[in-house]
Design an enzyme around this catalytic site. Structure first.
Site, PDB file in Angstrom:
ATOM      1  N   ASN A 118       0.940  -1.242  -0.101  1.00  0.00           N
ATOM      2  CA  ASN A 118      -0.150   0.019   0.166  1.00  0.00           C
ATOM      3  C   ASN A 118       1.097   1.037   0.211  1.00  0.00           C
ATOM      4  O   ASN A 118       1.390   1.733   0.921  1.00  0.00           O
ATOM      5  CB  ASN A 118      -0.907   0.242   1.353  1.00  0.00           C
ATOM      6  CG  ASN A 118      -1.853   1.195   1.465  1.00  0.00           C
ATOM      7  OD1 ASN A 118      -1.770   2.066   0.242  1.00  0.00           O
ATOM      8  ND2 ASN A 118      -2.554   1.506   2.326  1.00  0.00           N
ATOM      9  N   TRP A 119       0.957   1.905  -1.082  1.00  0.00           N
ATOM     10  CA  TRP A 119       2.027   2.875  -1.261  1.00  0.00           C
ATOM     11  C   TRP A 119       1.262   4.138  -0.885  1.00  0.00           C
ATOM     12  O   TRP A 119       2.091   5.424  -0.357  1.00  0.00           O
ATOM     13  CB  TRP A 119       2.378   3.117  -2.907  1.00  0.00           C
ATOM     14  CG  TRP A 119       3.060   2.165  -3.425  1.00  0.00           C
ATOM     15  CD1 TRP A 119       3.669   0.986  -2.748  1.00  0.00           C
ATOM     16  CD2 TRP A 119       3.710   2.197  -4.688  1.00  0.00           C
ATOM     17  NE1 TRP A 119       4.714   0.513  -3.571  1.00  0.00           N
ATOM     18  CE2 TRP A 119       4.848   1.022  -4.667  1.00  0.00           C
ATOM     19  CE3 TRP A 119       3.400   2.855  -5.783  1.00  0.00           C
ATOM     20  CZ2 TRP A 119       5.413   0.770  -5.878  1.00  0.00           C
ATOM     21  CZ3 TRP A 119       4.176   2.656  -6.843  1.00  0.00           C
ATOM     22  CH2 TRP A 119       5.177   1.521  -7.130  1.00  0.00           C
ATOM     23  N   LYS A 120      -0.003   4.167  -0.302  1.00  0.00           N
ATOM     24  CA  LYS A 120      -0.637   5.458   0.118  1.00  0.00           C
ATOM     25  C   LYS A 120      -0.374   6.703  -0.710  1.00  0.00           C
ATOM     26  O   LYS A 120      -0.218   6.491  -2.015  1.00  0.00           O
ATOM     27  CB  LYS A 120      -0.250   5.607   1.742  1.00  0.00           C
ATOM     28  CG  LYS A 120      -0.430   4.436   2.588  1.00  0.00           C
ATOM     29  CD  LYS A 120      -0.148   4.587   4.067  1.00  0.00           C
ATOM     30  CE  LYS A 120      -0.515   3.159   4.944  1.00  0.00           C
ATOM     31  NZ  LYS A 120      -0.455   3.158   6.255  1.00  0.00           N
ATOM     32  N   HIS A 180      -9.556   1.115   4.901  1.00  0.00           N
ATOM     33  CA  HIS A 180      -8.489   1.338   5.570  1.00  0.00           C
ATOM     34  C   HIS A 180      -8.702   2.078   6.701  1.00  0.00           C
ATOM     35  O   HIS A 180      -9.557   3.100   6.687  1.00  0.00           O
ATOM     36  CB  HIS A 180      -7.527   1.780   4.568  1.00  0.00           C
ATOM     37  CG  HIS A 180      -6.159   1.770   5.157  1.00  0.00           C
ATOM     38  ND1 HIS A 180      -5.514   2.920   6.060  1.00  0.00           N
ATOM     39  CD2 HIS A 180      -5.005   0.972   4.973  1.00  0.00           C
ATOM     40  CE1 HIS A 180      -4.373   2.491   6.375  1.00  0.00           C
ATOM     41  NE2 HIS A 180      -3.892   1.502   5.759  1.00  0.00           N
ATOM     42  N   GLU A 213      -7.063   4.647   7.722  1.00  0.00           N
ATOM     43  CA  GLU A 213      -6.811   6.149   7.595  1.00  0.00           C
ATOM     44  C   GLU A 213      -8.035   6.716   6.889  1.00  0.00           C
ATOM     45  O   GLU A 213      -8.649   7.856   7.083  1.00  0.00           O
ATOM     46  CB  GLU A 213      -5.774   6.181   6.627  1.00  0.00           C
ATOM     47  CG  GLU A 213      -4.323   6.015   7.334  1.00  0.00           C
ATOM     48  CD  GLU A 213      -2.973   5.496   6.605  1.00  0.00           C
ATOM     49  OE1 GLU A 213      -3.282   5.435   5.570  1.00  0.00           O
ATOM     50  OE2 GLU A 213      -2.395   4.986   7.373  1.00  0.00           O
ATOM     51  N   GLU A 219      -5.459  -4.803  10.575  1.00  0.00           N
ATOM     52  CA  GLU A 219      -4.262  -3.805  10.803  1.00  0.00           C
ATOM     53  C   GLU A 219      -4.513  -3.075  12.223  1.00  0.00           C
ATOM     54  O   GLU A 219      -5.525  -2.051  12.189  1.00  0.00           O
ATOM     55  CB  GLU A 219      -4.175  -2.859   9.766  1.00  0.00           C
ATOM     56  CG  GLU A 219      -3.742  -3.406   8.253  1.00  0.00           C
ATOM     57  CD  GLU A 219      -3.536  -2.351   7.394  1.00  0.00           C
ATOM     58  OE1 GLU A 219      -1.983  -2.523   7.217  1.00  0.00           O
ATOM     59  OE2 GLU A 219      -4.125  -1.361   6.928  1.00  0.00           O
ATOM     60  N   GLY A 268       2.295   2.548  11.040  1.00  0.00           N
ATOM     61  CA  GLY A 268       3.341   3.956  10.740  1.00  0.00           C
ATOM     62  C   GLY A 268       3.857   4.370  11.991  1.00  0.00           C
ATOM     63  O   GLY A 268       4.693   5.422  12.059  1.00  0.00           O
ATOM     64  N   SER A 280       3.308  -1.815  10.509  1.00  0.00           N
ATOM     65  CA  SER A 280       4.846  -1.585  10.770  1.00  0.00           C
ATOM     66  C   SER A 280       5.450  -3.019  10.253  1.00  0.00           C
ATOM     67  O   SER A 280       6.378  -3.213  11.105  1.00  0.00           O
ATOM     68  CB  SER A 280       5.008  -1.214  12.212  1.00  0.00           C
ATOM     69  OG  SER A 280       4.591   0.007  12.336  1.00  0.00           O
ATOM     70  N   GLY A 318       2.717  -0.907   4.314  1.00  0.00           N
ATOM     71  CA  GLY A 318       2.701   0.460   4.151  1.00  0.00           C
ATOM     72  C   GLY A 318       4.224   0.985   3.955  1.00  0.00           C
ATOM     73  O   GLY A 318       5.047   0.622   2.618  1.00  0.00           O
ATOM     74  N   GLY A 319       4.898   1.578   4.591  1.00  0.00           N
ATOM     75  CA  GLY A 319       6.202   2.436   4.822  1.00  0.00           C
ATOM     76  C   GLY A 319       7.404   1.374   4.093  1.00  0.00           C
ATOM     77  O   GLY A 319       7.882   1.888   2.967  1.00  0.00           O
TER      78      GLY A 319
HETATM   79  P1  13P Z   1       2.880   0.604   7.753  1.00  0.00           P
HETATM   80  O1  13P Z   1       3.495  -0.572   7.180  1.00  0.00           O
HETATM   81  O2  13P Z   1       3.697   1.975   7.192  1.00  0.00           O
HETATM   82  O3  13P Z   1       2.580   0.648   9.095  1.00  0.00           O
HETATM   83  O4  13P Z   1       1.418   0.693   7.313  1.00  0.00           O
HETATM   84  C1  13P Z   1       0.676  -0.126   7.269  1.00  0.00           C
HETATM   85  C2  13P Z   1      -0.568   0.255   6.507  1.00  0.00           C
HETATM   86  O5  13P Z   1      -1.564   0.911   6.884  1.00  0.00           O
HETATM   87  C3  13P Z   1      -0.950  -0.674   5.110  1.00  0.00           C
HETATM   88  O6  13P Z   1      -2.009  -0.466   4.845  1.00  0.00           O
END
Ligand code: 13P
Length: 248
Positions: free
Chosen positions: A9-11, A94, A96, A166, A172, A211, A232-233
């Site tokens: 997930n590149w956000k 998600h 967010e 999640e 994050g 994470s 994510g990251g």
């Molecule tokens: P991180 O891996 O950056 O914690 O993000 C997780 C995420 O929200 C994937 O959708």
């Protein structure tokens, strides 16, 4: 046996240039990765990613979708449009989006329906806040998010849904859930599904996100009920993502 599923997930990150570097690197190791690999870039980059991954085993996904088929919804994108742009997966609900864009369980259920009706695979994201965990409410929160969608769309459709657990406090933050903490929730989800339909329970793909990195991924993936990751990251870093995708 289910294949391990790893979704990047590149956000709201990336650019034509940085995506290009990342994709070139991912393509190199993707053939040796014994996993189903999905990349979810922001909408404007779907076409760019498609051009890179076409002919490879990497699949394309979107980070969101509108709950309507078509119409006067300025700024929105439909499931059929995403399908035309080669998407196979769509992230739905998600945390967010739940927190920053007030997405409710009801809206999320509609988005899942649109996704399935377009022939795509929804990835339903669920998870608790730190306060909910500290209050002992993990089971209530998770089963509430899950059961709402199942009741709305029915088990027949739910069979097609990928679940991503999640925990919000792990997203994050660098503070991942321990393998035991994650496994406990994944087990609970699978047991809940077993009560509805043993086959759905057995076949369900339940991903962990929050994470995930090259250090914690190997222990997490050894847990019986963890079928893959939503990353994510670490998916924006070639070395980290490669390590996660090529776990033995
Ligand atoms: P991180 O891996 O950056 O914690 O993000 C997780 C995420 O929200 C994937 O959708």
């Amino acid at each position: 046996m289910k294949q391990t599923l790893i979704i990047a997930n590149w956000k709201m990150n990336g650019s034509l240039v940085s995506n290009s570097k990342l994709l070139t690197a991912i393509l190199k190791f993707s053939n040796t990765a014994n996993t189903e690999l999905v990349i979810c870039p922001s909408y404007p980059y779907l076409h760019q990613v498609k051009e890179y991954i076409i002919g490879s085993k990497i699949k394309l996904g979107a980070q969101n979708v509108n709950e309507n088929i078509t119409g006067a919804y300025t700024g929105e994108v439909s499931a059929d449009m995403l399908k035309e742009f080669y998407c196979r997966y769509i992230l739905v609900g998600h945390s967010e989006r739940r927190a920053l864009f007030q997405e409710s369980n009801a809206l999320i259920a509609k988005k899942i329906t649109q996704t399935i009706d377009a022939g795509l695979t929804p990835v339903l994201c669920i998870g608790e806040t730190l306060a909910q965990r500290e209050n002992g409410d993990v089971k209530t929160v998770i089963l509430d998010q899950l059961s709402y969608v199942i009741n709305e769309i029915g088990l027949k459709k739910f069979k097609l849904v990928v679940i991503a657990y999640e925990p919000i406090w792990a997203i994050g933050t660098g503070q991942t859930a321990s393998p035991e903490q994650a496994q406990t929730v994944h087990r609970m989800i699978r047991q809940y599904l077993y009560g509805l339909d043993p086959i759905v329970s057995k076949e369900a793909s339940i991903l962990y996100g929050g994470s995930v990195n090259e250090t914690n991924a190997s222990l997490l993936i050894k847990q019986n009920d963890i079928d893959g990751f939503l990353v994510g990251g670490a998916s924006l870093n070639t070395e980290s993502f490669q390590a996660i995708c090529t776990l033995k």
